[in-house]
Scaffold this active site. Sequence first.
Site, short mmCIF file in Angstrom:
data_model
loop_
_atom_site.label_atom_id
_atom_site.label_comp_id
_atom_site.label_asym_id
_atom_site.label_seq_id
_atom_site.Cartn_x
_atom_site.Cartn_y
_atom_site.Cartn_z
N ASP A 10 0.53 -1.39 0.21
CA ASP A 10 0.05 0.13 0.23
C ASP A 10 0.46 1.06 -0.13
OD1 ASP A 10 -1.92 -1.82 0.14
OD2 ASP A 10 -3.02 -1.01 1.80
N LYS A 94 -6.88 -5.28 -2.60
CA LYS A 94 -8.03 -6.05 -1.91
C LYS A 94 -8.90 -4.74 -1.03
CE LYS A 94 -3.93 -3.98 1.66
NZ LYS A 94 -5.11 -3.00 2.61
N CYS A 139 -2.18 -2.80 7.96
CA CYS A 139 -1.93 -3.86 7.06
C CYS A 139 -0.30 -4.68 6.59
CB CYS A 139 -2.37 -2.88 5.42
SG CYS A 139 -3.67 -2.46 4.79
C1 VGL Z 1 -4.84 0.91 5.47
C2 VGL Z 1 -6.35 1.62 6.77
C3 VGL Z 1 -7.52 1.40 6.23
C4 VGL Z 1 -3.82 0.50 5.39
C5 VGL Z 1 -6.21 0.73 4.76
O1 VGL Z 1 -2.83 -0.24 4.50
O2 VGL Z 1 -2.65 0.32 6.26
N1 VGL Z 1 -4.75 1.62 6.51
N2 VGL Z 1 -6.70 0.90 5.38
#
Ligand code: VGL
Length: 186
Positions: A10, A94, A139
Amino acid sequence: MSKTALLVVDVQNDFCPGGALAVPGADEIIAPINELMERFDLVIATLDFHPPGHCSFITSDPPGPWPEHCVQDTFGAELHEDLNNEAIDHFVCKGTALDVDSYSAFFDNDHVTETGLARHLREQGVEHVYVVGLALDYCVKFTALDARAEGFEVTVIADATRAVNVTPGDDERAIEEMRAADITIS
Ligand code: VGL
Ligand code: ZN
């Protein structure tokens, strides 16, 4: 010969400075990740990739925990432009279902729907997975825990991660939880 895989979690605009859910220091890990990418057989990038109105958004009903972020086909969902895109062999999206969030790159949070990542890694002959990216306490942590539960050797390269730290100390607790699950923190 078993292969090594680097999972880059991410590293998207919305988690970087100026983004909707900016993780402190996120931009500092991009150069180290680009260097790491050169040293692995396989580089896999994950993308948090939500439909508009996703259940994790504070604007949804009932409200979720997060501001709107990483909405599909918006700038915020794109990988940061400084990340070396060309080194990435495979992408995993995801959080694409409206009604369930997915912190892990392997399963939705309900632990029912699989992304296919475990199968992909096995097909490629990967036994050891190294995890970097954002966010350490969400994540990255859930991806590392699921990778271990799926039977892979797992190392989290802490210098190439950053935490949200909604509650101070979440980073330390995430590291303890991963260590307790037989994950190496390097
Ligand atoms: C994430 C919060 C919401 C992450 C993703 O990538 O850690 N955190 N969505
Ligand atoms: Zn998200």
